[in-house]
Each structure stands twice: as structure tokens, then as C-alpha cells.
Design a protein around this motif. Sequence first.
Motif, PDB file in Angstrom:
ATOM      1  N   VAL A   1       4.208 -25.022  20.404  1.00  0.00           N
ATOM      2  CA  VAL A   1       3.886 -23.548  19.530  1.00  0.00           C
ATOM      3  C   VAL A   1       4.787 -23.372  18.457  1.00  0.00           C
ATOM      4  CG1 VAL A   1       2.642 -22.728  21.795  1.00  0.00           C
ATOM      5  CG2 VAL A   1       4.823 -22.234  21.614  1.00  0.00           C
TER       6      VAL A   1
ATOM      7  N   ALA B   1       3.935 -16.375  20.826  1.00  0.00           N
ATOM      8  CA  ALA B   1       4.033 -17.751  20.741  1.00  0.00           C
ATOM      9  C   ALA B   1       2.477 -18.137  20.332  1.00  0.00           C
ATOM     10  CB  ALA B   1       4.248 -18.298  22.132  1.00  0.00           C
TER      11      ALA B   1
ATOM     12  N   SER C   1      -0.030 -21.364  18.333  1.00  0.00           N
ATOM     13  CA  SER C   1      -0.093 -22.450  17.962  1.00  0.00           C
ATOM     14  C   SER C   1       0.156 -22.765  16.530  1.00  0.00           C
ATOM     15  CB  SER C   1      -1.610 -22.927  18.093  1.00  0.00           C
ATOM     16  OG  SER C   1      -2.560 -22.343  17.250  1.00  0.00           O
TER      17      SER C   1
END
Length: 64
Positions: free
Chosen positions: A28, A43, A45
Motif C-alpha cells: 500500500v 493507506a 492501494s
Amino acid sequence: MIVQWRKSSRSGGTSDEACVEVAGLSGVVGIRDSKDPDGGRLAVSGAAFGVLVEEIKRGRLDRL
């Protein structure tokens, strides 16, 4: 784990400027406010971060 937070070289470097910092984490991208490093963090991707960066570059998230 030691996390290396970094901010844009275009941030100006003064403490009164609004800026975010990012960190590459396991799977991430971490995002935090540079003025409040102990505060909340996001956080997302890598793909979501890429979309965010593209939207910013296109000006789609600029305040009116």
C-alpha cells in the motif's frame, strides 16, 4: 519496520504550507499530513494512489 515518509520537493519546505507526505509500505501507499505526523493516516492501494495523482494533475480536485 522503519517507514520513510517523504514529501514533494515542490512543497517549499516551510512548516506553514499545506503538504502531504507519502510512504511506500507493504502493498500500500501511506499518506499523512506533514504538519501533523502523529495524526491520522490513510493507506491506499498503489492503483488507487495512481488514480489520485492523475486526478490531481488534471485539476479535478482543485478547490473552487
